[in-house]
Write a protein that holds these residues in place. Structure first.
Motif, PDB file in Angstrom:
ATOM      1  N   TYR A 262       0.818  -1.213   0.000  1.00 59.10           N
ATOM      2  CA  TYR A 262       0.000   0.000   0.000  1.00 59.10           C
ATOM      3  C   TYR A 262       0.849   1.261   0.000  1.00 59.10           C
ATOM      4  O   TYR A 262       0.620   2.182   0.767  1.00 59.10           O
ATOM      5  CB  TYR A 262      -0.948  -0.005   1.200  1.00 59.10           C
ATOM      6  CG  TYR A 262      -1.834  -1.223   1.221  1.00 59.10           C
ATOM      7  CD1 TYR A 262      -2.905  -1.329   0.350  1.00 59.10           C
ATOM      8  CD2 TYR A 262      -1.575  -2.265   2.101  1.00 59.10           C
ATOM      9  CE1 TYR A 262      -3.716  -2.442   0.352  1.00 59.10           C
ATOM     10  CE2 TYR A 262      -2.376  -3.395   2.105  1.00 59.10           C
ATOM     11  CZ  TYR A 262      -3.439  -3.482   1.227  1.00 59.10           C
ATOM     12  OH  TYR A 262      -4.224  -4.596   1.228  1.00 59.10           O
ATOM     13  N   MET A 263       1.842   1.331  -0.891  1.00 59.58           N
ATOM     14  CA  MET A 263       2.764   2.463  -0.857  1.00 59.58           C
ATOM     15  C   MET A 263       2.073   3.791  -1.129  1.00 59.58           C
ATOM     16  O   MET A 263       2.508   4.817  -0.640  1.00 59.58           O
ATOM     17  CB  MET A 263       3.932   2.254  -1.804  1.00 59.58           C
ATOM     18  CG  MET A 263       3.602   2.251  -3.247  1.00 59.58           C
ATOM     19  SD  MET A 263       5.101   1.973  -4.191  1.00 59.58           S
ATOM     20  CE  MET A 263       4.352   1.382  -5.676  1.00 59.58           C
TER      21      MET A 263
ATOM     22  N   ARG B 147       6.033  10.578  -0.937  1.00 64.03           N
ATOM     23  CA  ARG B 147       7.125  10.139  -1.811  1.00 64.03           C
ATOM     24  C   ARG B 147       6.618   9.649  -3.159  1.00 64.03           C
ATOM     25  O   ARG B 147       7.257   9.864  -4.191  1.00 64.03           O
ATOM     26  CB  ARG B 147       7.956   9.076  -1.104  1.00 64.03           C
ATOM     27  CG  ARG B 147       8.728   9.725   0.038  1.00 64.03           C
ATOM     28  CD  ARG B 147       9.498   8.785   0.895  1.00 64.03           C
ATOM     29  NE  ARG B 147      10.401   7.936   0.156  1.00 64.03           N
ATOM     30  CZ  ARG B 147      10.877   6.799   0.641  1.00 64.03           C
ATOM     31  NH1 ARG B 147      10.530   6.399   1.855  1.00 64.03           N
ATOM     32  NH2 ARG B 147      11.692   6.060  -0.056  1.00 64.03           N
ATOM     33  N   VAL B 148       5.472   9.000  -3.170  1.00 64.52           N
ATOM     34  CA  VAL B 148       4.879   8.579  -4.446  1.00 64.52           C
ATOM     35  C   VAL B 148       4.535   9.807  -5.280  1.00 64.52           C
ATOM     36  O   VAL B 148       4.862   9.882  -6.470  1.00 64.52           O
ATOM     37  CB  VAL B 148       3.630   7.695  -4.217  1.00 64.52           C
ATOM     38  CG1 VAL B 148       2.898   7.448  -5.527  1.00 64.52           C
ATOM     39  CG2 VAL B 148       4.013   6.378  -3.562  1.00 64.52           C
ATOM     40  N   LEU B 149       3.891  10.778  -4.664  1.00 67.51           N
ATOM     41  CA  LEU B 149       3.524  11.999  -5.373  1.00 67.51           C
ATOM     42  C   LEU B 149       4.768  12.733  -5.878  1.00 67.51           C
ATOM     43  O   LEU B 149       4.785  13.230  -7.008  1.00 67.51           O
ATOM     44  CB  LEU B 149       2.692  12.910  -4.474  1.00 67.51           C
ATOM     45  CG  LEU B 149       2.204  14.207  -5.102  1.00 67.51           C
ATOM     46  CD1 LEU B 149       1.357  13.944  -6.330  1.00 67.51           C
ATOM     47  CD2 LEU B 149       1.435  15.024  -4.084  1.00 67.51           C
ATOM     48  N   ALA B 150       5.810  12.786  -5.079  1.00 64.23           N
ATOM     49  CA  ALA B 150       7.048  13.448  -5.499  1.00 64.23           C
ATOM     50  C   ALA B 150       7.645  12.756  -6.733  1.00 64.23           C
ATOM     51  O   ALA B 150       8.112  13.423  -7.658  1.00 64.23           O
ATOM     52  CB  ALA B 150       8.057  13.468  -4.354  1.00 64.23           C
ATOM     53  N   ALA B 151       7.609  11.436  -6.753  1.00 65.15           N
ATOM     54  CA  ALA B 151       8.129  10.696  -7.894  1.00 65.15           C
ATOM     55  C   ALA B 151       7.297  10.966  -9.148  1.00 65.15           C
ATOM     56  O   ALA B 151       7.848  11.178 -10.243  1.00 65.15           O
ATOM     57  CB  ALA B 151       8.153   9.198  -7.590  1.00 65.15           C
ATOM     58  N   VAL B 152       5.992  10.994  -9.014  1.00 63.29           N
ATOM     59  CA  VAL B 152       5.114  11.257 -10.159  1.00 63.29           C
ATOM     60  C   VAL B 152       5.321  12.672 -10.678  1.00 63.29           C
ATOM     61  O   VAL B 152       5.449  12.895 -11.892  1.00 63.29           O
ATOM     62  CB  VAL B 152       3.639  10.998  -9.787  1.00 63.29           C
ATOM     63  CG1 VAL B 152       2.707  11.484 -10.886  1.00 63.29           C
ATOM     64  CG2 VAL B 152       3.401   9.532  -9.479  1.00 63.29           C
TER      65      VAL B 152
END
Length: 70
Positions: free
Chosen positions: A48-49, A56-61
């Motif tokens: 469930y990252m 961090r997911v949003l930053a990568a996207v």
């Protein structure tokens, strides 16, 4: 899929975001289906990252969609 071998490789940029469960798999598999691949590992997350490490997911996207000018 039986016909997967008939598909061409993607020419568009592809982002893969993997947790400790999927990061290695993405690194190995995505280059077979796409020419321009970026794989980001969020290795301290699980299934469930998007919930566990949403910032961090949003930053990568966002970095993938709008890379810094250089």
């Amino acid at each position: 899929m039986a016909d997967a071998s008939t598909y061409g490789r993607l020419a568009v940029p592809v982002l893969g975001i993997g947790s400790h469960l999927s990061y290695s798999y993405l690194q190995m598999s995505l280059p077979y289906v796409a020419e321009n691949v970026q794989v980001v590992g969020i290795l301290d997350s699980g299934h469930y990252m998007f919930e566990e490490k949403s910032v961090r997911v949003l930053a990568a996207v966002l970095a993938f969609l709008a890379p810094p000018a250089g």
